[in-house]
Design an enzyme around this catalytic site. Sequence first.
Site, short mmCIF file in Angstrom:
data_model
loop_
_atom_site.label_atom_id
_atom_site.label_comp_id
_atom_site.label_asym_id
_atom_site.label_seq_id
_atom_site.Cartn_x
_atom_site.Cartn_y
_atom_site.Cartn_z
N ARG A 361 -48.70 -43.08 8.61
CA ARG A 361 -47.42 -42.38 8.61
C ARG A 361 -47.21 -41.54 7.35
O ARG A 361 -46.10 -41.42 6.84
CB ARG A 361 -46.26 -43.36 8.78
N SER A 409 -38.66 -44.58 15.16
CA SER A 409 -38.84 -45.79 14.36
C SER A 409 -38.21 -45.60 12.98
O SER A 409 -38.52 -44.63 12.28
CB SER A 409 -40.33 -46.12 14.21
N GLU A 479 -39.34 -45.13 7.48
CA GLU A 479 -40.25 -44.11 8.02
C GLU A 479 -39.55 -42.77 8.15
O GLU A 479 -40.18 -41.71 8.00
CB GLU A 479 -40.79 -44.55 9.38
#
Length: 491
Positions: A361, A409, A479
């Site tokens: 990520r 998310s 995130e």
Amino acid sequence: MSTLAVDKDFDLPYIGAFNVENTLAAIECVRGLVELKSDAFLDYAGIRRRQECLLRAGDLTVYQDYAHHPREIQAFLSYAADRSNARKIIIFQPHRYSRTRQFTKEFADVLKGADQLILLPVYAASESRDLGVDTDAIYDQLKGSMDVTYTTLESFSLQYSFDTPTDVLFVGAGDIEVIARDYAKNAIDFLKRQLSVNIGQTRLTCHEPLGPKTSLKIGGNALFFAEPDSESSLIQLLQNACKLPVFTLGRGSNLLVPDEGFAGLVISMNVPWLQTASVENDVIVVGAGLRLKELCGFATKNGIGGYTFMDGIPGSVGGALRMNAGAMGAAIGEKVLSVEALDRQDNKHVLDARQLHFEYRACRTLDDKIVLRARMAVLRESRETLEAQRAQFLEKRKQSQPVGASAGSTFKNPPGDYAGRLIEQAGLKGTCVGGAEVSQKHANFILNQNRASSRDVVSLVKHIKKTIVSTSNIALEPEILFLGHSWKDVL
């Protein structure tokens, strides 16, 4: 006031000792009458002409405050000092001749901490001059010891400073508000003229709402918003932006915009010349503005495998590359051969896969770059197989992920575990702060259920992070991107 105390933590949308003291007094007034929640003060929007921010433009911030007593001025200046250590330019208009005579020394003492001071004549408020003294009495106490000038309202002039962090503070209860608002408006006009040079048919607006351009549907306005009509216009915008912060916006699917918006230039990548895809020499060449869903569809139509996981990710190629977006056990970085990008000095870079350093990520190499297009690998598969994979993945998403306004998310998965599992195990599903709620379907999603503010979301993120540290001794890392902020500073 210092003897007041509370027995729980409250999330406050403001700073400054004076504001905290007022909050403590408000809590004391209702003690025993109502039970205040920790988010009880988050919706407080402030009062006009009290610590009112008129403009944030890069390193320039303009405030006005109604303060006209030395203690009020001291409280306002303390608030400004708490917010930043920027250079302070104060424009002060005393209120009433009699008050100026009574507090001449006190005014001089509290104002001498300014880096630059501009004094205006007294606002009479129906008093006659013979009832007191004018501003020159304050000026006489300060001249020679600091940068101070005395001018009229009509002759007031102050250059805009975008090179050094600067707070311009308009202080007074009279008609100083007129020049304060004019100063802020003229600063915007000046910047817009500068941004507009040689950008062709580019659409450029002021105070553009950003919330509707994100999947979370939260946040304030961009000071400037541009939709460049070509690559050359994009490069020119970067040159014209000078000291303004710049952010490139794709689909806004992994983004939280603060309630106060963004004090710079937002450049939209959702423009036709960046929403392209083609196969050249057995390589996919794709523009940064193309939706991942469209890239998936293009690859499927052309019998190219490895892209079906992207169906259902509500982002665009540029943003996906910067965060190495992924799902279903795959990530976009695995498909990249090279990326073409600009830096803030409008230099173009072509970076191959070895230079990009994709990780979970994240792609730190692209943090300070503007992605233009990417070259991606081709692996041939039958269209029928790919269509079946897409249907399978979409059904899996439908079963596991909530419908509604979210940023996807919220937290990255910690090594060897899942953020959603930890949050659910802690009993946090359905937890609300204001209009923000932890999804009942997937605990790693925060939903905008009822006109949530970014403060609501930040408070909920803090609560989740604190709870998981307590229950599992794991520090979850957000995130989603918080525009203009670092989560390390916020949390």
